[in-house]
Design an enzyme around this catalytic site. Sequence first.
Site, mmCIF file in Angstrom:
data_model
loop_
_atom_site.group_PDB
_atom_site.id
_atom_site.type_symbol
_atom_site.label_atom_id
_atom_site.label_comp_id
_atom_site.label_asym_id
_atom_site.label_seq_id
_atom_site.Cartn_x
_atom_site.Cartn_y
_atom_site.Cartn_z
ATOM 1 N N CYS A 112 9.631 3.184 12.466
ATOM 2 C CA CYS A 112 8.960 2.100 11.437
ATOM 3 C C CYS A 112 10.196 0.952 10.918
ATOM 4 C CB CYS A 112 8.435 2.866 10.069
ATOM 5 S SG CYS A 112 7.292 4.205 10.551
ATOM 6 N N HIS A 141 8.564 -0.944 3.228
ATOM 7 C CA HIS A 141 7.682 -0.148 4.149
ATOM 8 C C HIS A 141 6.558 0.085 3.556
ATOM 9 C CE1 HIS A 141 6.311 1.720 7.492
ATOM 10 N NE2 HIS A 141 6.798 2.916 7.186
ATOM 11 N N ASN A 146 -0.518 2.537 6.741
ATOM 12 C CA ASN A 146 1.089 2.424 7.540
ATOM 13 C C ASN A 146 1.013 2.239 9.034
ATOM 14 O OD1 ASN A 146 3.576 2.910 8.639
ATOM 15 N ND2 ASN A 146 3.957 4.849 7.526
#
Length: 315
Positions: A108, A242, A272
Amino acid sequence: MKISGTGSVLPKKIVTNDMLSEFLDTSDEWIYPRTGVRSRHVISDERLEDMAIEASKKALADAGINASDLDYIICSNVVNEYITPQLSCIIQGGIGATCPCIDINCACAGFIYALQIAESFYRSGFVKNVLIVSAEEPTRMTDWTDRRTCVLFGDGAGAAVLTPGDNIKGFSMSAASATDKLYQIRTLQPTPYITKEEKDVPLQMKGQDVFKFAVKASSSDITKLLKNNSLEASDVDYILLHQANKRIINTIREFLDQPMEKFPVNIEDHGNSSSSCCPILLDECNRKGLFKEGDKVVLCAFGAGFVSGAVLLEW
Ligand code: UT7
């Protein structure tokens, strides 16, 4: 370097929490308060490479440069249908570029790592225009009978075009190997010589350990970044974190003691999307005209590995 253009693409299929509760022992009442996610965009008939190509074309148009003017393409990706060739090479052909290209897998945090690599290319003096594209389909990594993981993710592609400038003010990166906390394993082709036991394992996550790492690493990355630039959190205009869990975002926000307005979010209807989160959010903020010239913006992400990183830029 500076970010001169952004673009993003989401799959058309929107899956709500209520839709998940039709086949999983879960509910909007559990998912929303625990994660901040109400719906996510999930790949159905799209190909990830086509989404990445479209996001890249949008970023190029926003920057006002042609694909033929690119000197490098960096693609951040964890998983896609191809083992080889690399996704960046497929994107290169799709947009009509001729420059070298490379893929990175930093989970990520990939977009931040890609920015740091690009910055080093600029400092070496051999690039003028660089395309970074994050393309991710984490919904193809999870076991869709596992309510602890599949409810968290969505898919998407986000891109940024970089041109010469001095708008990148610094990075703070970290890594702490913890490979049992967040991982997926896939088997390779058998050979007559393989004697070890191998099996496919869908995405596994120790959620609370990841949560703790995320808060600690991002808080520390941002603190170091601000200190290295002699700034206080209050000097920063926007912090794009994030989009893994709204509670993680809130905990970092409380640690930095800054108001909600400084933390743009899209987790509620995106989930996500791994390294695509940062450039998709950046693109949405850019297209809304949120940033003014000279605004100080921090991007910060963490992911499997563990790896994490933060970058300070001036818009
Ligand atoms: O990009 C990085 C990727 N990952 C992350 O950033 C994830 C970080 N971690 C998290 O966001 C949170 O840990 C989760 C959202 C994954 C889980 O939240 P939690 O508050 O840590 O819940 P938990 O894992 O402690 O689970 C609490 C309960 C459990 O039931 P029992 O054992 O207490 O009876 C779970 O089985 O909630 C249950 N549960 C669910 N229930 C309904 C877990 N997932 C679900 C679900 N629906 N989807």
